[in-house]
Scaffold this active site. Structure first.
Site, PDB file in Angstrom:
ATOM      1  N   GLY A  31       0.925  -5.796   5.745  1.00 42.59           N
ATOM      2  CA  GLY A  31       1.272  -4.737   5.212  1.00 42.59           C
ATOM      3  C   GLY A  31       1.974  -4.115   5.939  1.00 42.59           C
ATOM      4  N   SER A  32       1.639  -2.991   6.907  1.00 42.30           N
ATOM      5  CA  SER A  32       2.508  -2.632   7.450  1.00 42.30           C
ATOM      6  C   SER A  32       4.149  -2.995   8.305  1.00 42.30           C
ATOM      7  CB  SER A  32       2.011  -1.340   8.285  1.00 42.30           C
ATOM      8  OG  SER A  32       1.654  -1.904   9.087  1.00 42.30           O
ATOM      9  N   LYS A  72     -10.524 -13.397   3.562  1.00 43.19           N
ATOM     10  CA  LYS A  72     -10.074 -12.607   4.101  1.00 43.19           C
ATOM     11  C   LYS A  72     -10.532 -12.408   5.995  1.00 43.19           C
ATOM     12  CE  LYS A  72      -8.236  -7.859   3.671  1.00 43.19           C
ATOM     13  NZ  LYS A  72      -8.054  -6.891   2.732  1.00 43.19           N
ATOM     14  N   THR A  89      -8.187  -3.706  -2.158  1.00 40.91           N
ATOM     15  CA  THR A  89      -8.602  -2.710  -2.414  1.00 40.91           C
ATOM     16  C   THR A  89      -9.851  -2.724  -3.299  1.00 40.91           C
ATOM     17  OG1 THR A  89      -7.400  -1.230  -0.570  1.00 40.91           O
ATOM     18  CG2 THR A  89      -9.425  -0.875  -0.830  1.00 40.91           C
ATOM     19  N   GLY A 130      -3.427  -5.819  11.280  1.00 40.40           N
ATOM     20  CA  GLY A 130      -2.237  -6.868  12.904  1.00 40.40           C
ATOM     21  C   GLY A 130      -1.631  -8.027  12.625  1.00 40.40           C
ATOM     22  N   ARG A 172       0.575  -1.051  -0.039  1.00 43.06           N
ATOM     23  CA  ARG A 172       0.407   0.064  -0.211  1.00 43.06           C
ATOM     24  C   ARG A 172       0.297   0.848   0.760  1.00 43.06           C
ATOM     25  NH1 ARG A 172      -4.529  -0.306   0.916  1.00 43.06           N
ATOM     26  NH2 ARG A 172      -4.682  -2.267   2.297  1.00 43.06           N
ATOM     27  N   GLU A 224       0.245  -8.293  -3.586  1.00 36.49           N
ATOM     28  CA  GLU A 224      -0.461  -7.151  -3.881  1.00 36.49           C
ATOM     29  C   GLU A 224      -0.640  -5.722  -3.924  1.00 36.49           C
ATOM     30  OE1 GLU A 224      -4.555  -5.450  -0.838  1.00 36.49           O
ATOM     31  OE2 GLU A 224      -3.507  -7.552  -0.306  1.00 36.49           O
TER      32      GLU A 224
END
Length: 210
Positions: A181-182, A131, A71, A161, A19, A42
């Site tokens: 993700g992050s 998901k 998304t 998370g 992202r 992704e």
């Protein structure tokens, strides 16, 4: 009715969520992720020029890697992802029109769910995997409780998370796939920084399933 594409057989069911990645940096980052052991990539559609990024990495890596978008909120966007070579469709919600389009275009799908109602709707609509999002709210025990009433062959994923720090807890609860993700990538990270987080994720996953 078009038959949905099943969840692919990959060594590690880890989806790298990039992202915020930009087209001029995406190829180097994805090359590093693939070298480290990732097979699913992704690019969320709320990233800068996402279709450009997806087209670039599909052209270069799309044959050996499952690449697509996250998304994805509309059937038109789903079709556009397929048009540039994407084979993976990830969404934060269950939209039957999006899932139907993905099936027609031969894409693997992973819609976001949070409840038994959404999970069963997604499966009826042909989802390849579920998901559970945000996983941090449900936690391993919450997802396990819902998983108990789902078909045994349903592929259960956790996103939100989830990181190398808690793979083991989720795997023990029966979760099979993960979106990172992050904990894996933040906008502005260098290729070297992504390599370090990717290696940590792969090592942690391998240790958790061994």
């Amino acid at each position: 009715m078009t038959q949905p594409v099943p969840w692919p057989k990959v060594k590690r069911p880890l989806v790298a969520i990039l992202r915020g990645v930009k087209p001029d940096e995406v190829e180097g980052i994805v090359e590093t992720l693939i070298d480290t052991g990732f097979e699913m990539i992704e690019v969320p559609l709320n990233s800068p020029d996402p279709f450009d990024s997806i087209a670039r990495i599909c052209k270069r890596f799309g044959k050996e890697t499952w690449i697509g978008a996250g998304t994805v909120l509309t059937a038109d966007d789903c079709a556009r992802v397929a048009d540039v070579g994407g084979r993976l469709m990830v969404s934060p919600n269950v939209d039957v029109d999006v899932l139907a389009m993905a099936a027609r275009r031969g894409m693997v799908t992973m819609p976001g769910v949070f409840s038994p109602t959404e999970a069963f709707l997604a499966l009826r609509s042909g989802a390849a995997a579920l998901k559970f999002f945000p996983a941090s709210i449900l936690g391993p025990s919450g997802i396990a409780a819902i998983r108990a009433v789902l078909p045994k062959d349903a592929v259960i994923g956790a996103v939100g998370g989830v990181s190398d720090k808690n793979f083991a807890d989720y795997i023990a609860a029966g979760i099979q796939a993960f979106g990172l993700g992050s904990s894996l990538y933040k906008p502005g990270m260098s290729v070297a920084e992504v390599r370090a987080t990717a290696q940590a994720s792969v090592v942690a996953y391998d240790r958790a399933v061994s």
